[in-house]
Design a protein around this motif. Structure first.
Motif, PDB file in Angstrom:
ATOM      1  N   PHE A 129      29.886  17.175  26.380  1.00 13.90           N
ATOM      2  CA  PHE A 129      31.123  17.498  25.667  1.00 13.90           C
ATOM      3  C   PHE A 129      30.977  18.890  25.062  1.00 13.90           C
ATOM      4  CE2 PHE A 129      31.782  12.875  25.475  1.00 13.90           C
ATOM      5  CZ  PHE A 129      33.148  12.793  25.708  1.00 13.90           C
ATOM      6  N   LYS A 130      31.985  19.736  25.254  1.00 10.40           N
ATOM      7  CA  LYS A 130      32.035  21.029  24.579  1.00 10.40           C
ATOM      8  C   LYS A 130      33.251  21.048  23.666  1.00 10.40           C
ATOM      9  CE  LYS A 130      29.659  23.931  27.984  1.00 10.40           C
ATOM     10  NZ  LYS A 130      29.765  25.148  28.835  1.00 10.40           N
ATOM     11  N   ALA A 131      33.036  21.515  22.439  1.00 18.01           N
ATOM     12  CA  ALA A 131      34.122  21.589  21.462  1.00 18.01           C
ATOM     13  C   ALA A 131      34.772  22.961  21.496  1.00 18.01           C
ATOM     14  CB  ALA A 131      33.588  21.295  20.061  1.00 18.01           C
ATOM     15  N   GLN A 132      35.983  23.039  20.967  1.00 16.66           N
ATOM     16  CA  GLN A 132      36.693  24.312  20.904  1.00 16.66           C
ATOM     17  C   GLN A 132      35.955  25.326  20.029  1.00 16.66           C
ATOM     18  OE1 GLN A 132      39.431  25.254  22.515  1.00 16.66           O
ATOM     19  NE2 GLN A 132      40.111  23.317  23.403  1.00 16.66           N
ATOM     20  N   ASN A 133      35.150  24.850  19.080  1.00 16.38           N
ATOM     21  CA  ASN A 133      34.415  25.768  18.202  1.00 16.38           C
ATOM     22  C   ASN A 133      33.015  26.085  18.712  1.00 16.38           C
ATOM     23  OD1 ASN A 133      33.150  23.348  17.715  1.00 16.38           O
ATOM     24  ND2 ASN A 133      33.198  23.510  15.483  1.00 16.38           N
ATOM     25  N   GLY A 134      32.697  25.671  19.953  1.00 10.71           N
ATOM     26  CA  GLY A 134      31.419  26.025  20.556  1.00 10.71           C
ATOM     27  C   GLY A 134      30.342  24.971  20.447  1.00 10.71           C
ATOM     28  N   GLN A 138      42.119  29.719   8.292  1.00 12.01           N
ATOM     29  CA  GLN A 138      41.193  28.596   8.385  1.00 12.01           C
ATOM     30  C   GLN A 138      41.448  27.798   9.658  1.00 12.01           C
ATOM     31  OE1 GLN A 138      38.467  27.295   6.575  1.00 12.01           O
ATOM     32  NE2 GLN A 138      38.430  25.989   8.384  1.00 12.01           N
ATOM     33  N   ALA A 139      40.426  27.677  10.492  1.00 14.24           N
ATOM     34  CA  ALA A 139      40.553  26.905  11.725  1.00 14.24           C
ATOM     35  C   ALA A 139      40.930  25.466  11.402  1.00 14.24           C
ATOM     36  CB  ALA A 139      39.244  26.942  12.500  1.00 14.24           C
ATOM     37  N   GLY A 140      41.918  24.953  12.127  1.00 18.27           N
ATOM     38  CA  GLY A 140      42.353  23.578  11.927  1.00 18.27           C
ATOM     39  C   GLY A 140      43.159  23.349  10.671  1.00 18.27           C
ATOM     40  N   GLY A 141      43.478  24.416   9.933  1.00 20.40           N
ATOM     41  CA  GLY A 141      44.194  24.268   8.670  1.00 20.40           C
ATOM     42  C   GLY A 141      45.695  24.366   8.843  1.00 20.40           C
ATOM     43  N   PHE A 142      46.424  23.722   7.944  1.00 22.59           N
ATOM     44  CA  PHE A 142      47.872  23.899   7.917  1.00 22.59           C
ATOM     45  C   PHE A 142      48.181  25.336   7.509  1.00 22.59           C
ATOM     46  CE2 PHE A 142      47.950  19.197   7.285  1.00 22.59           C
ATOM     47  CZ  PHE A 142      48.729  18.896   8.393  1.00 22.59           C
ATOM     48  N   THR A 143      49.251  25.874   8.058  1.00 24.23           N
ATOM     49  CA  THR A 143      49.566  27.268   7.787  1.00 24.23           C
ATOM     50  C   THR A 143      51.060  27.513   7.920  1.00 24.23           C
ATOM     51  OG1 THR A 143      49.079  29.561   8.422  1.00 24.23           O
ATOM     52  CG2 THR A 143      49.248  27.958  10.200  1.00 24.23           C
ATOM     53  N   PRO A 169      44.576  26.742  15.398  1.00 29.30           N
ATOM     54  CA  PRO A 169      43.640  26.258  16.422  1.00 29.30           C
ATOM     55  C   PRO A 169      42.291  25.905  15.808  1.00 29.30           C
ATOM     56  CG  PRO A 169      44.630  28.379  17.034  1.00 29.30           C
ATOM     57  CD  PRO A 169      44.956  28.146  15.600  1.00 29.30           C
ATOM     58  N   THR A 170      41.463  25.204  16.587  1.00 32.65           N
ATOM     59  CA  THR A 170      40.076  24.972  16.181  1.00 32.65           C
ATOM     60  C   THR A 170      39.133  25.858  16.993  1.00 32.65           C
ATOM     61  OG1 THR A 170      39.813  23.116  17.730  1.00 32.65           O
ATOM     62  CG2 THR A 170      40.595  22.601  15.514  1.00 32.65           C
ATOM     63  N   ASN A 171      39.699  26.817  17.689  1.00 31.61           N
ATOM     64  CA  ASN A 171      38.937  27.787  18.477  1.00 31.61           C
ATOM     65  C   ASN A 171      39.081  29.152  17.815  1.00 31.61           C
ATOM     66  OD1 ASN A 171      38.223  29.768  20.518  1.00 31.61           O
ATOM     67  ND2 ASN A 171      38.330  28.121  22.022  1.00 31.61           N
ATOM     68  N   CYS A 172      37.967  29.812  17.534  1.00 32.77           N
ATOM     69  CA  CYS A 172      37.995  31.080  16.804  1.00 32.77           C
ATOM     70  C   CYS A 172      37.931  32.304  17.714  1.00 32.77           C
ATOM     71  CB  CYS A 172      36.851  31.133  15.793  1.00 32.77           C
ATOM     72  SG  CYS A 172      37.128  30.073  14.358  1.00 32.77           S
ATOM     73  N   GLU A 173      38.137  32.126  19.000  1.00 32.23           N
ATOM     74  CA  GLU A 173      38.145  33.282  19.888  1.00 32.23           C
ATOM     75  C   GLU A 173      39.392  34.128  19.643  1.00 32.23           C
ATOM     76  OE1 GLU A 173      37.849  31.917  23.873  1.00 32.23           O
ATOM     77  OE2 GLU A 173      35.781  31.198  23.671  1.00 32.23           O
ATOM     78  N   SER A 174      39.282  35.409  19.979  1.00 33.15           N
ATOM     79  CA  SER A 174      40.407  36.327  19.814  1.00 33.15           C
ATOM     80  C   SER A 174      41.528  35.953  20.780  1.00 33.15           C
ATOM     81  CB  SER A 174      39.952  37.765  20.071  1.00 33.15           C
ATOM     82  OG  SER A 174      41.041  38.653  19.984  1.00 33.15           O
ATOM     83  N   GLN A 175      42.743  35.848  20.252  1.00 28.16           N
ATOM     84  CA  GLN A 175      43.907  35.521  21.069  1.00 28.16           C
ATOM     85  C   GLN A 175      45.041  36.484  20.727  1.00 28.16           C
ATOM     86  OE1 GLN A 175      44.689  31.270  22.028  1.00 28.16           O
ATOM     87  NE2 GLN A 175      43.525  30.826  20.164  1.00 28.16           N
ATOM     88  N   SER A 187      36.162  30.479  10.413  1.00 25.17           N
ATOM     89  CA  SER A 187      35.507  29.304   9.816  1.00 25.17           C
ATOM     90  C   SER A 187      35.473  28.109  10.762  1.00 25.17           C
ATOM     91  CB  SER A 187      36.201  28.911   8.502  1.00 25.17           C
ATOM     92  OG  SER A 187      36.203  29.980   7.590  1.00 25.17           O
ATOM     93  N   CYS A 188      35.342  28.376  12.058  1.00 22.24           N
ATOM     94  CA  CYS A 188      35.299  27.268  13.016  1.00 22.24           C
ATOM     95  C   CYS A 188      34.058  26.403  12.836  1.00 22.24           C
ATOM     96  CB  CYS A 188      35.352  27.813  14.445  1.00 22.24           C
ATOM     97  SG  CYS A 188      37.020  28.218  15.006  1.00 22.24           S
ATOM     98  N   ARG A 189      32.954  27.011  12.410  1.00 20.60           N
ATOM     99  CA  ARG A 189      31.709  26.252  12.283  1.00 20.60           C
ATOM    100  C   ARG A 189      31.756  25.248  11.136  1.00 20.60           C
ATOM    101  NH1 ARG A 189      28.405  25.960  16.676  1.00 20.60           N
ATOM    102  NH2 ARG A 189      28.461  27.952  17.789  1.00 20.60           N
TER     103      ARG A 189
END
Length: 659
Positions: free
Chosen positions: A593-598, A209-214, A370-376, A400-402
């Motif tokens: 402004f551009k967000a990390q999630n697009g 989950q983007a932005g989630g604790f893990t 991260p709050t970015n869902c791109e492949s890393q 689930s960035c959106r």
């Protein structure tokens, strides 16, 4: 191991007798070493159980058995047979009991095994053995997956040396027989040759989950028969961070010896050591986990790790091994680079032969995605004890960035009163709304990825200041050495990641190949430095654009950039000289402004003007005019008051007459 001695003096009438052996020292070739995997399930035999000093047979536990023995002597019809046990002892000095029985005879020999601290080479000594003539003495150590010993890791010829001292010494000289063996294949029958080095990395978060604790796990494995691991360096994906403000950093000297408190623990680790299919797992099942502590600065980096591994292997206690690592923070992306010190290759003469390292970060509410869902990727380099290096990498991606919103509040203002000497000011503030983050979420908002602003034509870049920009070489060496004229502002950022604000100066910095200097904001706090780089572009129409193309994927609650007025202000003022202030002006700044999630926000941000006098109301103007009339007398005063009322007084509405 087999020792043969001629005993013709006892078997033939005219034969020559051999002196009985008093002391024996056998040194195995370097590379033959104790197998760590044997410690699993191993026990030791106590002094009482050994029955040494008595005529009884030993009663050692079967788990302390590591081999068998057989002794042939011309004095008995049948050979003596028995087992080899490990007595109560600890590396690097082990004690063995060689027990053999037969025909009513119980023989017990005590041996000392010394493990070389640097190489693990084994030297076994038996002192003052009984004057028992023998023709053949055979020791066999257990083999298989949990063999007592393992062979050298490289192909070649290896020689065992020995020193036998007779009871007739010094009249009879010592004997120094040797024996050699050849290793002609690698593990599993593989061909000889240079050992490869290709460890495998598997890393990932326990939730996507983007932005989630893990929680986070990292498993590094090395196949049998490869070069051994010495050091590791790896870089985390962008935005995969921990909330340091929730952790008490462990300081020296506790960090150096691994005695940090639980308040500093962020995870735990396990390792596997030893060749073959049954390596030793440390900590063993049922033992307390080996903690990973977050520490203060280490080796020039703002943070570090102290990994304390108590090495309790079967009956042996090799103490606590502390592995240190530095944690550096990338000044442009805020990515973490973890670099370990050399991993232990040998402990008290036992080669570690690390096969797997499993590190788990599982402190609740610490690490977040991260709050970015791109492949890393989670990538780095492993080096071997022989100097080889290998790239290690593991795919990483969240989803689930959106589901994340993006609603930063952007406010900008400038001082109304300006001058040609001190130029104009700008105060830009970003505020993130405070709202419930949701279950197991570090944030419900996507973080900023980039910002672009177009300043109004009334607020142009000040060319005289741009010409004083700091050279990139000077800035990279030390921003504090930049000329004071290049220091044009300051900034403050508040983030839940750190317990203190991020603050620092803003400089104009000139890079070769750029048409205009960049605006670089140097944020510092809690040992961390992050540079926000804004590229500058000035159009032919004189409009200045500033673009921060790469903002770290880090949550903030607020950010403020202040570019004040002064002799070398960043901004000038494009206004007529007769009205050198912004009061009453309508200033607008196109913003993207551009967000990390697009997500994107396009807006025309109004620029507030501060320090201007408010316009007087009619009532206030009337009061002021009447006050001025009081300075006159007589008819002039009455006329003045009538004029004031006509000009500022309430207007009477006319009524229409109806017929």
């Amino acid at each position: 191991m087999e020792v043969k001695t001629p005993q013709e003096g006892l078997t033939a009438v005219e034969g020559l007798a051999s002196s009985d052996i008093k002391d024996t020292t056998v040194t195995l070739p370097e590379g033959v070493a104790i197998n760590p995997g044997q410690a699993r399930g191993l026990a030791t035999c106590s002094q009482a159980q050994s029955a040494v000093g008595t005529e009884a047979e030993p009663s050692c536990p079967s788990a302390s058995k590591v081999g068998t023995d057989e002794i042939e002597t011309p004095l008995l019809t049948h050979s003596l047979k028995g087992d080899v046990y490990v007595l109560d002892s600890n590396p690097p000095n082990l004690k063995l009991l060689v027990a053999a029985s037969g025909e009513g005879v119980n023989l017990k020999l005590l041996g000392d095994v010394h493990l070389d601290d640097a190489t693990g080479r084994l030297t076994t000594t038996f002192k003052e053995t009984p004057e028992l003539p023998f023709t053949n003495f055979k020791l066999s150590f257990s083999g298989g997956a949990q063999a007592a010993l393992y062979t050298p890791p490289k192909c070649g010829s290896y020689k065992t040396t020995s020193d036998f001292t007779p009871w007739s010494t010094p009249s009879v000289a010592d004997a120094f027989p040797g024996s050699a063996f050849v290793i002609n294949s690698g593990p599993g029958g593989s061909a000889c040759g240079a050992q490869p080095f290709a460890p495998t990395l598997t890393a990932g978060a326990t939730t996507d989950q983007a932005g989630g604790f893990t929680n986070f796990t990292m498993l590094l494995t090395r196949p049998d028969g490869q070069q051994r691991i010495s050091t590791l360096q790896f870089k985390t994906p962008k935005g995969l961070l921990g909330i340091i403000s929730k952790v008490q950093l462990c300081q020296e000297p506790q960090a150096a010896v691994g005695t940090c408190s639980a308040a500093s623990q962020i995870g735990h680790t396990t390792v596997e050591a030893g060749p073959g299919p049954a390596p030793l797992v440390i900590p063993e099942p049922g033992q307390a986990p080996a903690p990973i502590y977050l520490t203060g600065g280490y080796k020039g980096a703002p943070y570090g790790l102290s990994i304390a591994v108590p090495v309790l292997a079967g009956p042996f206690n090799l103490g606590t091994v502390v592995v240190r690592a530095s944690i550096a923070v990338d000044p442009h992306t805020a990515q973490l680079t973890i670099t370990t010190d050399p991993l232990p290759s040998i402990l008290d003469g036992v080669p570690t032969d690390l096969r797997a390292i499993n590190a788990v970060v599982d402190r609740p509410g610490f690490m977040f995605n991260p709050t970015n869902c791109e492949s890393q990727s989670f990538a780095g380099t492993a080096t071997s004890t022989e100097g080889a290096s290998a790239a290690i990498s593991s795919h990483f991606q969240v989803g689930s960035c959106r589901s994340l919103t993006f609603k930063p509040d952007f406010k900008v203002s400038t001082a109304g009163q300006i001058s040609k000497a001190n130029g104009a000011s700008l105060d830009a503030k970003i505020l993130y709304p405070t709202m419930p983050a949701g279950s197991n979420q570090a944030s419900s908002q996507a973080n900023v990825q980039s910002v672009k602003v177009d300043l109004p034509i009334q607020l142009p870049s000040r060319l005289t200041t741009l010409q004083k920009a700091c050279l990139a070489k000077v800035f990279e060496e030390n921003p504090a050495r930049c000329p004071k004229e290049s220091l044009v502002g300051k900034a403050t950022a508040i983030t839940p990641v750190l317990p203190v604000p991020f603050t620092g100066p803003a400089y104009f910095v000139s890079h070769g190949g750029e048409a205009f200097p960049s605006l670089i904001v140097v944020l510092q706090g809690y040992g961390v430095t992050v540079d926000l780089i804004g590229t500058t572009f000035i159009s032919k129409a004189g409009i200045t654009s500033s673009t921060f193309k790469q903002v770290p994927d880090v949550p903030i609650t607020s950010f403020e950039l202040l570019l004040p007025q002064g002799p070398f202000s960043a901004l000038g003022a494009n206004l007529p000289h007769e009205k050198f202030n912004f009061c009453g002006q309508k200033l607008v700044m196109p913003t993207l402004f551009k967000a990390q999630n697009g997500l994107e926000i396009h807006q025309n941000t109004p620029i507030g003007v501060t320090g201007c006098r408010k316009a007087l109301t009619s009532k206030q103007k009337l009061a002021a005019a009447l006050k001025a009339c009081h300075k006159t007398h007589g008819k002039k005063r009455a006329s003045c008051e009538r004029t004031a009322h006509r000009k500022y007084g309430a207007k009477k509405t006319s009524r229409k007459k109806h017929k």
